[in-house]
Design an enzyme around this catalytic site. Structure first.
Site, PDB file in Angstrom:
ATOM      1  N   TYR A  64       0.819  -1.216   0.000  1.00  0.00           N
ATOM      2  CA  TYR A  64       0.000   0.000   0.000  1.00  0.00           C
ATOM      3  C   TYR A  64       0.856   1.270   0.000  1.00  0.00           C
ATOM      4  CZ  TYR A  64      -3.873   3.147   1.035  1.00  0.00           C
ATOM      5  OH  TYR A  64      -4.797   4.156   0.984  1.00  0.00           O
ATOM      6  N   LYS A  68       1.424   3.899  -3.265  1.00  0.00           N
ATOM      7  CA  LYS A  68       1.108   5.323  -3.118  1.00  0.00           C
ATOM      8  C   LYS A  68       2.351   6.172  -3.396  1.00  0.00           C
ATOM      9  CE  LYS A  68      -3.265   5.168  -1.867  1.00  0.00           C
ATOM     10  NZ  LYS A  68      -4.326   5.764  -2.672  1.00  0.00           N
TER      11      LYS A  68
END
Length: 155
Positions: A64, A68
């Site tokens: 994650y 990002k």
């Protein structure tokens, strides 16, 4: 094709669980976001404002924050006059789908929020409305270049 724009706001994101796989998650949170940025650029956008995540880093060992961070880097390299990246902690607000684990984390975050001071303040949950206000304010005031607004600066 997008109509002519000056500012483009991107709040697109999913979870690995909702996407169904690591590859599908990356498709949404990286590929689709970068594709939207390119469309916005072709439509004349000078400013691109992106909701990312606390801890985003292309060198993270975790999917994650790494995705990002890679997205932030890709957007920053596209050549917009201004890029604003907002990195909220857990988002507080209405959800279309129930996220039980996240709901527990949010409850815990709300309980410990008064104790999150100094460097720990960035871990406090961020209200989605405050994130939106921060983005709109930044569209009007951010200088040229890349500006990162960390979670503890979201008001």
């Amino acid at each position: 094709m997008l109509p002519e724009v000056d500012d483009a706001f991107c709040c697109l994101g999913t979870t690995r669980r909702a996407a169904g796989s690591d590859a599908a998650f990356r498709r949404v949170d990286l590929d689709y976001v970068v594709a939207f940025a390119r469309l916005a650029q072709r439509a004349g956008a000078l400013r691109f404002l992106l909701v990312s995540s606390l801890g985003a880093s292309p060198s993270s060992p975790f999917l994650y924050p790494r995705t990002k961070g890679e997205c932030e880097a890709a957007i920053s390299a596209l050549g917009f006059t201004t890029v604003v990246i907002v990195r909220p902690s857990f988002l507080v607000g209405a959800r279309a789908q129930a996220r039980p684990t996240e709901a527990v984390a949010l409850r815990v975050g709300q309980l410990i929020r008064p104790f999150l001071i100094g460097a720990l303040r960035k871990y406090a949950p961020a209200d989605a409305t405050a994130v939106a206000r921060t983005l709109v304010r930044a569209a009007a005031t951010a200088p040229a270049g890349v500006m990162v607004i960390e979670s503890d600066s979201i008001r």
